[in-house]
Structure formats: structure tokens, C-alpha cells
Design an enzyme around this catalytic site. Structure first.
Site, PDB file in Angstrom:
ATOM      1  CB  SER A  86      -0.900   0.036   1.233  1.00 59.22           C
ATOM      2  OG  SER A  86      -1.772  -1.068   1.266  1.00 59.22           O
TER       3      SER A  86
HETATM    4  N1  SAH Z   1      -0.940  -4.682   4.071  1.00 56.57           N
HETATM    5  C1  SAH Z   1      -0.195  -4.983   2.874  1.00 56.57           C
HETATM    6  C2  SAH Z   1      -0.971  -4.550   1.634  1.00 56.57           C
HETATM    7  C3  SAH Z   1      -1.090  -5.671   0.677  1.00 56.57           C
HETATM    8  S1  SAH Z   1      -2.284  -5.477  -0.592  1.00 56.57           S
HETATM    9  C4  SAH Z   1       1.195  -4.381   2.914  1.00 56.57           C
HETATM   10  O1  SAH Z   1       1.521  -3.678   3.869  1.00 56.57           O
HETATM   11  O2  SAH Z   1       2.004  -4.659   2.015  1.00 56.57           O
HETATM   12  C5  SAH Z   1      -3.628  -6.432   0.050  1.00 56.57           C
HETATM   13  C6  SAH Z   1      -3.396  -7.886   0.307  1.00 56.57           C
HETATM   14  O3  SAH Z   1      -4.648  -8.456   0.705  1.00 56.57           O
HETATM   15  C7  SAH Z   1      -2.933  -8.705  -0.907  1.00 56.57           C
HETATM   16  O4  SAH Z   1      -1.719  -9.314  -0.618  1.00 56.57           O
HETATM   17  C8  SAH Z   1      -4.063  -9.716  -1.111  1.00 56.57           C
HETATM   18  O5  SAH Z   1      -3.608 -10.992  -1.544  1.00 56.57           O
HETATM   19  C9  SAH Z   1      -4.656  -9.795   0.294  1.00 56.57           C
HETATM   20  N2  SAH Z   1      -6.028 -10.318   0.373  1.00 56.57           N
HETATM   21  C10 SAH Z   1      -7.084 -10.060  -0.436  1.00 56.57           C
HETATM   22  N3  SAH Z   1      -8.177 -10.767  -0.018  1.00 56.57           N
HETATM   23  C11 SAH Z   1      -7.792 -11.455   1.101  1.00 56.57           C
HETATM   24  C12 SAH Z   1      -8.453 -12.371   1.978  1.00 56.57           C
HETATM   25  N4  SAH Z   1      -9.711 -12.761   1.808  1.00 56.57           N
HETATM   26  N5  SAH Z   1      -7.739 -12.893   3.003  1.00 56.57           N
HETATM   27  C13 SAH Z   1      -6.437 -12.554   3.204  1.00 56.57           C
HETATM   28  N6  SAH Z   1      -5.766 -11.702   2.404  1.00 56.57           N
HETATM   29  C14 SAH Z   1      -6.424 -11.158   1.363  1.00 56.57           C
END
Ligand code: SAH
Length: 216
Positions: free
Chosen positions: A64
Site C-alpha cells: 500500500s
Molecule cells: N498490508 C499490505 C498490503 C497488501 S495489498 C502491505 O503492507 O504490504 C492487500 C493484500 O490483501 C494482498 O496481498 C491480497 O492478496 C490480500 N487479500 C485479499 N483478499 C484477502 C483475503 N480474503 N484474506 C487474506 N488476504 C487477502
């Protein structure tokens, strides 16, 4: 992995940018100043780490944008020792920001490839106290509920009721929700067994919150 004065200088500039954009919580700014965000990107892309932009990581996901991390964290009002659930571990950066603030962090990722990579990264960089789980965040983590705080870092199309039910009374959940590409940042407070309040804070872009898991 190395952290240098140059990196620290770049982080100070990033903190200044975040302040200009309206982030005020000194603890959140301190976390961003001190956590080497370049540890969360592949080395070839290191120079992108301190720009205020989202960036691709593995499995077509993104780390993000720093402003989004700062804003979501600020809205959560983290206190030391609170039990926090993060949905969407991704690179692990957001989880480290929460942990730096003293939260007991549980984080779930649905992409196995990312989970495996981030699990070892967190150990390598000294954040081994973060509980990192592989699974479907839609289901939350009933074994460890209730949580003081819940943060969803993927864009939902509707409010996930299961997650709401895993908040303790008085607890907060910060989650981007909306049917269009851009999501509204919502802060939900659990007022009683049945009652919740809702506040809305601006538009944000996220990768989608998906059901189920993606195994390698
Ligand atoms: N917090 C992360 C942002 C990653 S983007 C960081 O600091 O880098 C969002 C993430 O949510 C992705 O990796 C995606 O695979 C995950 N995601 C989406 N749906 C999800 C679910 N149902 N359960 C767990 N993770 C999920």
C-alpha cells in the site's frame, strides 16, 4: 539487508510529505521514520521505497501507498498491547508499523506465495513476534477473537459481517468499502453486542478483497 543514513534521509523526506498530506499522529510518523520500507521491496526496486506510491509485489498484489498505511493506522488509534487483526499481509510493512506501535499483531494472507515470502522476511528483519497466517481473511480469526482493532488492507465491496462480529465491544475496524474502483475508508466502532457506528474518511484505491485462498 542494509539500512543507511541515505535511507534514513529518504524516510525523513517521506515523513515530511505525509505531514503535508495531513498525517498528524506522532507515533505513526515515528514508525514510518524508523522502519526501513526498502526491506519490503525487491532490491532492484529499492529506489521506489520512499516515494508516496503503491508498488507491485508478488502474486499481482501491491504494497500500500505510505499515505494509506499512515492514514489507516492513525484511524485505528493503536495503544500498546492491543490485539490487532490485519487482513492482507502482503509485504508485511503495515503489520510492522502496527507492531512498532506496540500492538500484538495477527495478520492473514490468502496468496500462499506472498505468505511464505513475507513470513520469512518478518523473521529476518526482527519482527518475529508478528503472528503470520495463511488463510481466507473473510473468515477472520475466530480462534483468537475478539480483537481490539481490525484493519482490512484490501478493497471490499460490502461490509464483512464475520469480521464485525470478531471486534470486541468498544473496538474499531478500519476498512475500505465500495462498489466502484475507488473505495471509501470506513471506521466502524462496535458499541454493543448488536450495535455499530460508522464514520467515513475519503477515497482510496486498493487491490480487491477476495474470498478463498490461492495455493501455489
Ligand atoms: N498490508 C499490505 C498490503 C497488501 S495489498 C502491505 O503492507 O504490504 C492487500 C493484500 O490483501 C494482498 O496481498 C491480497 O492478496 C490480500 N487479500 C485479499 N483478499 C484477502 C483475503 N480474503 N484474506 C487474506 N488476504 C487477502
Amino acid at each position: 539487508m542494509q539500512d543507511s543514513y541515505r535511507h534514513k534521509g529518504l524516510r525523513q523526506n517521506l515523513v515530511n510529505v505525509l505531514k503535508q498530506k495531513g498525517i498528524t499522529d506522532p507515533n505513526v510518523l515515528q514508525a514510518i521514520l524508523n522502519i526501513p520500507r526498502h526491506f519490503f521491496l525487491d532490491k532492484a526496486f529499492e529506489e521506489w521505497a520512499y516515494r508516496d506510491v503503491a508498488f507491485p509485489i508478488d502474486a499481482d498484489q501491491t504494497i500500500s501507498q505510505p499515505y494509506t498505511v499512515a492514514r489507516q493506522t492513525e484511524l485505528l488509534r493503536i495503544h500498546k498491547n492491543e490485539k490487532v487483526l490485519e487482513i492482507g499481509t502482503g509485504s508485511g510493512y503495515q503489520a510492522c508499523v502496527l507492531s512498532y506501535l506496540g500492538a500484538k499483531v495477527y495478520t492473514i494472507e490468502r496468496q500462499e506465495k506472498l505468505f511464505t515470502k513475507t513470513y520469512s522476511r518478518l523473521r529476518q528483519i526482527g519482527f518475529s513476534n508478528i503472528r503470520t497466517l495463511f488463510g481466507d481473511g473473510y473468515k477472520g480469526l475466530p480462534r483468537f477473537a475478539p480483537f481490539d482493532k481490525i484493519i482490512v488492507t484490501a478493497g471490499a465491496t460490502e461490509m464483512p459481517k464475520t469480521l464485525m462480529s470478531q471486534l470486541r465491544i468498544g473496538g474499531l475496524m478500519v476498512i475500505p468499502v465500495g462498489t466502484s474502483e475507488s473505495k471509501k475508508m470506513l471506521r466502524i466502532k462496535r458499541l454493543s453486542e448488536e450495535k455499530y457506528s460508522k464514520e467515513t474518511f475519503g477515497d482510496f484505491k486498493f487491490v480487491p478483497f477476495l474470498k478463498g485462498t490461492n495455493q501455489v
